[in-house]
Design an enzyme around this catalytic site. Structure first.
Site, mmCIF file in Angstrom:
data_model
loop_
_atom_site.group_PDB
_atom_site.id
_atom_site.type_symbol
_atom_site.label_atom_id
_atom_site.label_comp_id
_atom_site.label_asym_id
_atom_site.label_seq_id
_atom_site.Cartn_x
_atom_site.Cartn_y
_atom_site.Cartn_z
ATOM 1 N N CYS A 55 0.791 -1.231 0.000
ATOM 2 C CA CYS A 55 0.000 0.000 0.000
ATOM 3 C C CYS A 55 0.824 1.284 0.000
ATOM 4 O O CYS A 55 0.394 2.310 -0.525
ATOM 5 C CB CYS A 55 -0.938 0.028 1.209
ATOM 6 S SG CYS A 55 -1.673 -1.572 1.616
ATOM 7 N N CYS B 222 1.548 3.800 -3.086
ATOM 8 C CA CYS B 222 0.552 4.787 -3.531
ATOM 9 C C CYS B 222 0.106 5.718 -2.400
ATOM 10 O O CYS B 222 -0.117 6.904 -2.621
ATOM 11 C CB CYS B 222 -0.686 4.086 -4.081
ATOM 12 S SG CYS B 222 -0.376 3.191 -5.607
ATOM 13 N N HIS B 223 -0.080 5.177 -1.204
ATOM 14 C CA HIS B 223 -0.681 5.991 -0.138
ATOM 15 C C HIS B 223 0.362 6.691 0.735
ATOM 16 O O HIS B 223 -0.010 7.547 1.528
ATOM 17 C CB HIS B 223 -1.603 5.128 0.725
ATOM 18 C CG HIS B 223 -2.768 4.563 -0.043
ATOM 19 N ND1 HIS B 223 -3.863 5.336 -0.397
ATOM 20 C CD2 HIS B 223 -2.990 3.337 -0.561
ATOM 21 C CE1 HIS B 223 -4.721 4.576 -1.084
ATOM 22 N NE2 HIS B 223 -4.215 3.364 -1.206
ATOM 23 N N MET C 83 -7.819 1.884 -7.180
ATOM 24 C CA MET C 83 -7.539 1.003 -6.043
ATOM 25 C C MET C 83 -7.691 -0.451 -6.515
ATOM 26 O O MET C 83 -8.739 -0.824 -7.041
ATOM 27 C CB MET C 83 -8.544 1.317 -4.932
ATOM 28 C CG MET C 83 -8.512 0.352 -3.773
ATOM 29 S SD MET C 83 -7.094 0.641 -2.679
ATOM 30 C CE MET C 83 -7.479 -0.539 -1.388
ATOM 31 N N HIS D 70 8.653 11.297 -12.049
ATOM 32 C CA HIS D 70 9.142 9.933 -11.907
ATOM 33 C C HIS D 70 10.431 9.723 -12.706
ATOM 34 O O HIS D 70 11.497 10.041 -12.247
ATOM 35 C CB HIS D 70 8.036 8.944 -12.301
ATOM 36 C CG HIS D 70 8.362 7.544 -11.943
ATOM 37 N ND1 HIS D 70 8.385 7.103 -10.642
ATOM 38 C CD2 HIS D 70 8.709 6.478 -12.691
ATOM 39 C CE1 HIS D 70 8.738 5.822 -10.605
ATOM 40 N NE2 HIS D 70 8.943 5.422 -11.843
ATOM 41 N N HIS E 207 5.436 6.608 -18.954
ATOM 42 C CA HIS E 207 6.543 5.897 -18.294
ATOM 43 C C HIS E 207 7.642 5.654 -19.323
ATOM 44 O O HIS E 207 7.665 4.628 -20.004
ATOM 45 C CB HIS E 207 6.049 4.580 -17.688
ATOM 46 C CG HIS E 207 7.018 4.017 -16.692
ATOM 47 N ND1 HIS E 207 8.192 3.411 -17.073
ATOM 48 C CD2 HIS E 207 7.009 3.995 -15.333
ATOM 49 C CE1 HIS E 207 8.846 3.035 -15.968
ATOM 50 N NE2 HIS E 207 8.152 3.380 -14.907
HETATM 51 FE FE1 DHE Z 1 11.557 1.590 -11.300
HETATM 52 C C1 DHE Z 1 13.819 3.545 -13.052
HETATM 53 C C2 DHE Z 1 11.029 4.123 -9.137
HETATM 54 C C3 DHE Z 1 8.871 -0.110 -10.070
HETATM 55 C C4 DHE Z 1 12.586 -1.184 -12.942
HETATM 56 N N1 DHE Z 1 12.277 3.502 -11.140
HETATM 57 C C5 DHE Z 1 13.184 4.132 -11.980
HETATM 58 C C6 DHE Z 1 13.385 5.478 -11.521
HETATM 59 C C7 DHE Z 1 12.615 5.640 -10.399
HETATM 60 C C8 DHE Z 1 11.917 4.396 -10.166
HETATM 61 C C9 DHE Z 1 12.488 6.876 -9.555
HETATM 62 C C10 DHE Z 1 14.289 6.524 -12.173
HETATM 63 C C11 DHE Z 1 15.670 6.498 -11.613
HETATM 64 C C12 DHE Z 1 16.595 7.470 -12.301
HETATM 65 O O1 DHE Z 1 16.560 7.566 -13.538
HETATM 66 O O2 DHE Z 1 17.374 8.155 -11.620
HETATM 67 N N2 DHE Z 1 10.148 1.962 -9.875
HETATM 68 C C13 DHE Z 1 10.135 3.054 -9.089
HETATM 69 C C14 DHE Z 1 9.026 2.970 -8.175
HETATM 70 O O3 DHE Z 1 8.757 3.786 -7.241
HETATM 71 C C15 DHE Z 1 8.179 1.822 -8.569
HETATM 72 C C16 DHE Z 1 6.939 2.360 -9.238
HETATM 73 C C17 DHE Z 1 7.647 0.963 -7.459
HETATM 74 C C18 DHE Z 1 8.671 0.522 -6.488
HETATM 75 O O4 DHE Z 1 8.290 0.293 -5.338
HETATM 76 O O5 DHE Z 1 9.830 0.395 -6.838
HETATM 77 C C19 DHE Z 1 9.124 1.139 -9.562
HETATM 78 N N3 DHE Z 1 10.829 -0.328 -11.488
HETATM 79 C C20 DHE Z 1 9.720 -0.813 -10.915
HETATM 80 C C21 DHE Z 1 9.501 -2.191 -11.269
HETATM 81 O O6 DHE Z 1 8.517 -2.917 -10.907
HETATM 82 C C22 DHE Z 1 10.600 -2.601 -12.170
HETATM 83 C C23 DHE Z 1 10.046 -2.961 -13.541
HETATM 84 C C24 DHE Z 1 11.389 -3.803 -11.649
HETATM 85 C C25 DHE Z 1 12.025 -3.566 -10.322
HETATM 86 O O7 DHE Z 1 13.246 -3.519 -10.277
HETATM 87 O O8 DHE Z 1 11.325 -3.446 -9.319
HETATM 88 C C26 DHE Z 1 11.415 -1.317 -12.221
HETATM 89 N N4 DHE Z 1 12.949 1.249 -12.748
HETATM 90 C C27 DHE Z 1 13.236 0.015 -13.247
HETATM 91 C C28 DHE Z 1 14.315 0.149 -14.203
HETATM 92 C C29 DHE Z 1 14.660 1.519 -14.264
HETATM 93 C C30 DHE Z 1 13.789 2.189 -13.323
HETATM 94 C C31 DHE Z 1 14.911 -0.993 -15.018
HETATM 95 C C32 DHE Z 1 15.734 2.182 -15.132
HETATM 96 C C33 DHE Z 1 15.323 2.185 -16.568
HETATM 97 C C34 DHE Z 1 16.292 2.855 -17.493
HETATM 98 O O9 DHE Z 1 16.423 2.382 -18.623
HETATM 99 O O10 DHE Z 1 16.899 3.881 -17.108
#
Ligand code: DHE
Length: 544
Positions: free
Chosen positions: A49, A52-53, A90, A328, A370
């Site tokens: 949760c 988002c929250h 939700m 983001h 995204h």
């Molecule tokens: Fe990410 C980038 C946050 C879920 C894989 N992710 C980012 C960035 C942020 C972020 C802030 C940018 C960083 C930067 O450029 O400085 N991601 C979050 C979350 O808050 C979120 C929504 C939920 C969480 O709790 O993490 C989330 N992200 C995911 C996933 O479910 C992914 C697919 C698999 C995982 O690792 O959990 C995932 N995020 C990625 C990847 C990047 C990324 C591979 C970088 C991509 C790129 O090509 O630069």
């Protein structure tokens, strides 16, 4: 399932805060809970949760859930909401089978209690976790291996708490290194020698790619939960500083680039772009300016972009740009001057001019953009563009990025492509390629989430071709997602992760960019849950 469930589930990944000891506040007005129940509910809250929250339940992309609100709703109402979800996003936690009726009841009572607060994490805590394993003076003075470092890939092995370094030429795993939990991203120092990876638990590993066998030379924890790390790129500051952003506590930390020694911690708590106080603005993406000695730091909940001048840390100058809420991920345009960042739950892309430190535009795009770092190419009709896919719809928005020669198109959506479907996480191209690759990793349809779309940039009106990347991996049945196209150094290959469950086999599928044919499948028992892949050269030079 509600229409926006993929987005809500995406944000619902487990937070490392689930295992943090926290103070239990008993609210006398709330339905009673035993300590064990409270502990169980707290765990579920941080696993499902909080994304988002919010940690403090003051609301982010989800509604606020503080006792002043939840107590007036009452247990029965809250149970219905948690069980069946809502069209506003939700998820239906009960009817989807993810929470039992007993757990739904538990959560309905829990959110009427005061939210427990995780601890702060300041300089003393950081220094307590900081280790220099090999001091700079004991490191190699020249590259001591025969690796083609520029074409190495740093691959996140999410659930193993590791990264794999894979040789882009031989496709062999060079080494697997222990890191923080669920590494989120990897970034390079300006010279390309040092690799920085950050775990979801705020742990950074500094890896020296010059060593005979590349390994961690320093590590630190910069918070309890984090996602971003970057290094100083401006002339005169090459390989000098690093910066990392935390989700909790809401802060960023500037460190010495060679040792990770923490130098300066700055909190992000404060007012949103709507001039309301927010207690936990999480630090989302960070990039380094090429025009000034500045980091571009994006605060999610406040919608503010901080241009932090790192040339004088004792007299820190920051230009704060009001953009839009829920910043983001994002990337630069080809000139490196404009930074394009998704304000995802606002359905906008903010454009920052890093030369003037000003907002150039706020562009309306599709639902929940995204981009990852996005994709830069020349649209045959409209000139240079930067593109993003969307989590919430099947569109791909192309935004004009050339205010000099294509003024009429600059910062406008010049074209919208129709992709395979919603649930897109990452999009990619390369200057040497005329292909645009788009994943749909979180699409609810398995056939769509296990394939990728490719557009011919010179014939965008012709639509896309679908490639069965998941099938090519040859992993048999079982849930898997195909995600994050990443190019090799010379732009001739595109690498995809085929991300299976932790106890199942995963793979990396390498596609020939020109022919769209399968070139290689990398399979290895060590490749557990591969997600992000970062080619050293492309990451170092912001090529995407
Ligand atoms: Fe990410 C980038 C946050 C879920 C894989 N992710 C980012 C960035 C942020 C972020 C802030 C940018 C960083 C930067 O450029 O400085 N991601 C979050 C979350 O808050 C979120 C929504 C939920 C969480 O709790 O993490 C989330 N992200 C995911 C996933 O479910 C992914 C697919 C698999 C995982 O690792 O959990 C995932 N995020 C990625 C990847 C990047 C990324 C591979 C970088 C991509 C790129 O090509 O630069």
């Amino acid at each position: 399932t509600s229409p926006s469930a993929p987005e809500a589930k995406y944000q619902g990944a487990a937070s490392p805060l689930a295992s943090e000891p926290m103070h239990q506040n008993i609210n006398p007005k709330a339905p009673p809970m035993t300590e064990a129940e409270f502990g169980h509910a707290k765990q579920i809250y941080f696993e499902r949760c909080a994304g988002c929250h919010g940690v403090l339940r003051k609301g982010a992309t989800g509604k606020p859930l503080t006792p002043d609100i939840t107590l007036t709703r009452g247990t029965e109402y809250l149970k219905t909401f948690i069980k069946y979800g809502s069209p506003a996003g939700m998820p239906n936690w009960g009817t989807s089978g993810e929470l039992s009726d007993a757990q739904v009841d538990l959560m309905a009572r829990y959110v009427q209690q005061e939210p427990p607060t995780p601890p702060e994490f300041g300089m003393k805590d950081m220094l307590g976790t900081w280790k220099v394993l090999i001091p700079p003076e004991k490191r190699p003075t020249h590259k001591e291996n025969n690796l083609d470092v520029a074409n190495l890939f740093s691959v996140t092995l999410r659930d193993a708490g590791q990264i794999a370094l894979i040789d882009g030429n031989s496709k062999q795993i060079v080494s697997v290194l222990k890191t923080g939990y669920a590494v989120h991203i990897s970034r390079l120092s300006q010279s390309g020698r040092y690799l920085y990876v950050i775990g979801r638990d705020g742990k950074i590993n500094l890896i020296d790619l010059w060593m005979a066998k590349p390994d961690t030379v320093a590590e630190i924890r910069i918070g309890l939960e984090a996602r971003s790390v970057e290094t100083s790129k401006f002339k005169g500051f090459e390989d000098k500083l690093a910066v990392a952003g935390a989700y909790w506590p809401p802060q960023y930390v500037i460190m010495d680039g060679n040792s990770l020694k923490p130098l300066k911690i700055v909190g992000t708590r404060g007012m949103t772009v709507d001039n309301e106080y927010h207690p936990e603005p999480r630090v989302a993406s960070i990039v380094a300016s090429h025009f000034k000695p500045e980091f571009v730091i994006n605060a999610k909940e406040t919608g503010k972009i901080m241009m932090v001048d790192y040339s004088d840390l004792a007299n820190l100058k920051t230009t704060t740009i009001d953009a839009a809420k829920f910043l983001h991920d994002g990337g630069f345009d080809t000139t490196g001057r404009y930074f394009m960042v998704a304000a995802n739950a606002s359905n906008k892309v903010a454009v920052v001019d890093t030369k003037l430190d000003k907002l150039a535009a706020l562009v309306d795009v599709g639902k929940t953009p995204h981009p990852g770092r996005g994709a830069n190419f020349v649209d045959p009709q409209y000139g240079p563009v930067w593109a993003t896919g969307h989590l919430g719809d099947d569109s791909i928005s192309l935004i004009g990025t050339d205010p000099d020669k294509h003024k009429a198109q600059a910062w406008k959506v010049v074209r919208v492509l129709k992709g395979q479907g919603g649930g897109s996480l990452f999009i990619k191209t390369h200057p040497k390629s005329h292909n645009l690759w788009v994943d749909t990793a979180l699409n609810p349809d398995a056939a769509v989430s296990q394939s990728a779309a490719v557009f011919d940039i010179n014939h965008l009106d012709k639509g896309f071709t679908t490639l069965p990347i998941g099938e090519w991996a040859g992993l048999g049945d079982g849930a898997k997602r195909v995600l994050q196209p990443e190019y090799n150094k010379d732009g001739s290959e595109v690498w995809f992760s085929v991300w299976s469950a932790k106890d199942k086999q995963s793979a990396i599928v390498v596609v020939d960019d020109k022919t769209h044919k399968l070139k290689a499948v990398i399979k290895d028992p060590r490749l557990i849950t591969p997600t992000g892949k970062f080619n050293v050269f492309n990451t170092q030079h912001d090529i995407y």
